[in-house]
Design an enzyme around this catalytic site. Structure first.
Site, PDB file in Angstrom:
ATOM      1  N   ARG A  29       0.821  -1.224   0.000  1.00  0.00           N
ATOM      2  CA  ARG A  29       0.000   0.000   0.000  1.00  0.00           C
ATOM      3  C   ARG A  29       0.852   1.270   0.000  1.00  0.00           C
ATOM      4  O   ARG A  29       0.478   2.266   0.617  1.00  0.00           O
ATOM      5  CB  ARG A  29      -0.945   0.031   1.200  1.00  0.00           C
ATOM      6  CG  ARG A  29      -1.988  -1.052   1.209  1.00  0.00           C
ATOM      7  CD  ARG A  29      -3.173  -0.621   0.370  1.00  0.00           C
ATOM      8  NE  ARG A  29      -4.248  -1.584   0.457  1.00  0.00           N
ATOM      9  CZ  ARG A  29      -5.407  -1.354   1.077  1.00  0.00           C
ATOM     10  NH1 ARG A  29      -5.627  -0.215   1.655  1.00  0.00           N
ATOM     11  NH2 ARG A  29      -6.333  -2.270   1.074  1.00  0.00           N
ATOM     12  N   ARG A  33      -3.247   6.894   0.918  1.00  0.00           N
ATOM     13  CA  ARG A  33      -3.687   8.081   1.658  1.00  0.00           C
ATOM     14  C   ARG A  33      -2.665   8.741   2.562  1.00  0.00           C
ATOM     15  O   ARG A  33      -2.852   9.881   2.978  1.00  0.00           O
ATOM     16  CB  ARG A  33      -4.933   7.727   2.474  1.00  0.00           C
ATOM     17  CG  ARG A  33      -6.163   7.612   1.613  1.00  0.00           C
ATOM     18  CD  ARG A  33      -7.246   6.859   2.325  1.00  0.00           C
ATOM     19  NE  ARG A  33      -6.804   5.498   2.583  1.00  0.00           N
ATOM     20  CZ  ARG A  33      -7.553   4.561   3.139  1.00  0.00           C
ATOM     21  NH1 ARG A  33      -8.773   4.852   3.530  1.00  0.00           N
ATOM     22  NH2 ARG A  33      -7.089   3.342   3.307  1.00  0.00           N
ATOM     23  N   ARG A  42      -7.314  12.351  -4.953  1.00  0.00           N
ATOM     24  CA  ARG A  42      -8.570  11.721  -4.503  1.00  0.00           C
ATOM     25  C   ARG A  42      -9.692  12.727  -4.290  1.00  0.00           C
ATOM     26  O   ARG A  42     -10.863  12.359  -4.266  1.00  0.00           O
ATOM     27  CB  ARG A  42      -8.330  10.895  -3.239  1.00  0.00           C
ATOM     28  CG  ARG A  42      -7.848   9.504  -3.476  1.00  0.00           C
ATOM     29  CD  ARG A  42      -8.974   8.577  -3.964  1.00  0.00           C
ATOM     30  NE  ARG A  42      -9.802   8.105  -2.861  1.00  0.00           N
ATOM     31  CZ  ARG A  42     -11.059   8.425  -2.685  1.00  0.00           C
ATOM     32  NH1 ARG A  42     -11.663   9.237  -3.526  1.00  0.00           N
ATOM     33  NH2 ARG A  42     -11.744   7.940  -1.663  1.00  0.00           N
ATOM     34  N   ASP A  78      -6.819  -2.625  -7.287  1.00  0.00           N
ATOM     35  CA  ASP A  78      -7.377  -3.182  -6.056  1.00  0.00           C
ATOM     36  C   ASP A  78      -7.720  -4.644  -6.287  1.00  0.00           C
ATOM     37  O   ASP A  78      -8.095  -5.014  -7.408  1.00  0.00           O
ATOM     38  CB  ASP A  78      -8.627  -2.414  -5.613  1.00  0.00           C
ATOM     39  CG  ASP A  78      -8.963  -2.742  -4.166  1.00  0.00           C
ATOM     40  OD1 ASP A  78      -8.428  -2.078  -3.272  1.00  0.00           O
ATOM     41  OD2 ASP A  78      -9.720  -3.705  -3.936  1.00  0.00           O
ATOM     42  N   TYR A 155     -14.993 -11.490   0.313  1.00  0.00           N
ATOM     43  CA  TYR A 155     -15.715 -10.237   0.029  1.00  0.00           C
ATOM     44  C   TYR A 155     -16.994 -10.520  -0.750  1.00  0.00           C
ATOM     45  O   TYR A 155     -18.032  -9.894  -0.537  1.00  0.00           O
ATOM     46  CB  TYR A 155     -14.828  -9.258  -0.751  1.00  0.00           C
ATOM     47  CG  TYR A 155     -13.818  -8.557   0.131  1.00  0.00           C
ATOM     48  CD1 TYR A 155     -14.207  -7.515   0.971  1.00  0.00           C
ATOM     49  CD2 TYR A 155     -12.489  -8.934   0.148  1.00  0.00           C
ATOM     50  CE1 TYR A 155     -13.297  -6.879   1.795  1.00  0.00           C
ATOM     51  CE2 TYR A 155     -11.555  -8.305   0.967  1.00  0.00           C
ATOM     52  CZ  TYR A 155     -11.977  -7.280   1.794  1.00  0.00           C
ATOM     53  OH  TYR A 155     -11.077  -6.653   2.605  1.00  0.00           O
TER      54      TYR A 155
END
Ligand code: CP3
Length: 351
Positions: A29, A33, A42, A78, A155
């Site tokens: 990652r 962010r 973003r 992703d 998921y």
């Protein structure tokens, strides 16, 4: 391997058993962010827009490379992107993570998945890989990736993130045929997706089985391992090394290694030293700094990085966190960790 083949990337060299001048390092990652340049983008684009626009995905992939002395870039995407290609729409809800509109509940839902040519509906990922390769320094490896069948299936069945994975485990135990069909479909599409990433220019691939540690050994061996193994078997001809990553996997790391992957990724719950004892000193390990230590002072980071490096003792190692970097991480701490790895004296003995 031909003696003429001398890859320049440390990450590939480690995978091929070649000497390196410094431990290869990258962060799961690493684009995200905690970087203000990411947060700025973003504000203008959603997460999915970033992923689905090759120019933007390439830009985000390169953001951490511009800042830090890293050995690898990981393509910005992703693990859930293939869901849309399979006909299972989802979105990222603010602060909540992924939400699926119609989770898988019945064998009929599994039947209905659009597996035929699903990988062809992910061309934006391959285009982003091509774009990154055009501007990436040849010393830096480009990593492609996919979610492993279990983590992606969780998921699909839970409809989002889960704590106990109750629906997933019950589906697995109570509808083993439908489970097997779902996992077979996922492994088939995932293999093709990774092969296409390699064709586009990915030089290493990582399979993220982030949540598989929720399973016991028997369930892993019975319900998951054959499907992950099918992917690694299929990748053998791809000509690139693969990384097999999971968290909470200490009780079945031997089975993960048997399932495949040139490199085994481990989290901070295990001592690297202990894992090498169990899996053998020639096993290439990736990890395993606790991402939370990266929120601390410079001294905390240095000390924690040192503790990881001290266990290596000349064995093949790729420095990374034990899981993804947290959004609160100060970028200066990433710099500190990299400096610590670069200045580690032990590595010289491997050359
Ligand atoms: O490593 C990288 O820099 C490449 C990018 C990458 C992302 N997701 C971008 C992302 C990678 C390798 C992933 C993998 C991924 N995605 C995993 C496996 C790795 C892991 O951390 O366990 C999982 C489980 C997912 C699913 C996912 N994606 C969740 C649960 C979430 C929401 C939680 C969160 O962290 O916000 C995402 C969103 C996501 N994927 C973000 C990023 C940068 C945050 C999106 C944003 O709001 O900007």
């Amino acid at each position: 391997m031909s003696t003429l083949h001398q890859p320049r990337q440390r990450l590939i060299r480690i995978c091929e058993g070649l000497p390196v001048d410094s431990t290869p390092i990258w962060f799961m990652r690493q684009a995200g962010r905690y970087l203000e340049e990411y947060r700025r983008l973003r504000q203008r684009y959603s997460m999915l827009e970033l992923c689905q626009t090759p120019e933007l995905a390439a830009e985000v992939t390169l953001q951490p490379i511009k800042r830090f002395d890293l050995d690898a870039a990981i393509i910005f995407a992703d693990i859930l992107l293939p869901l849309q290609a399979l006909g299972v729409p989802f979105y990222f809800a603010k602060g909540e993570g992924p939400v699926l509109e119609k989770p898988i509940q019945t064998p009929q839902d599994v039947e209905r998945l659009h597996t035929t040519d699903a990988e062809e509906r992910l061309t934006f990922v391959y285009d982003a890989i091509r774009l990154v390769r055009q501007s990436l320094d040849e010393k830096i490896a480009l990593i492609g990736f996919a979610g492993a069948p279990f983590t992606v299936a969780s998921y699909m069945i839970e409809g989002g993130h889960s704590r106990h994975f109750a629906k997933t485990k019950l589906f697995m135990h109570e509808q083993p045929e439908a489970w097997n069909s779902l996992m077979t479909k996922l492994s088939t599409v995932t293999l093709r997706y990774l092969q296409r990433q390699v064709e586009a220019g990915a030089q290493v691939v990582q399979l993220f089985d982030s949540w598989v540690g929720t399973l016991g050994r028997y369930d892993y061996r019975t319900f998951v391992m054959p499907h992950s193994a099918a992917i690694f078997a299929g990748l053998r001809d791809a000509g690139v090394p693969s990384i097999h990553f999971g968290t909470g996997t200490s009780t079945f790391l031997d089975l993960m290694k048997e399932a495949g992957g040139a490199v085994i990724g481990v989290d901070w719950r295990v001592d690297l030293d202990e894992v090498w004892k169990r899996l053998g000193d020639t096993t290439i390990l990736q990890g395993n700094l606790d991402p939370v230590t990266m929120l601390g002072s410079r001294q905390t980071v240095s000390q924690a990085v040192r503790r990881v490096l001290e266990q290596v003792k000349g064995r093949p190692h790729i420095f990374n966190l034990g899981h993804g970097i947290l959004p609160e991480t100060p970028p200066e701490n990433v710099e500190t960790a990299i400096q610590q790895v670069r200045s580690w004296p032990e590595i010289g003995k491997q050359i």
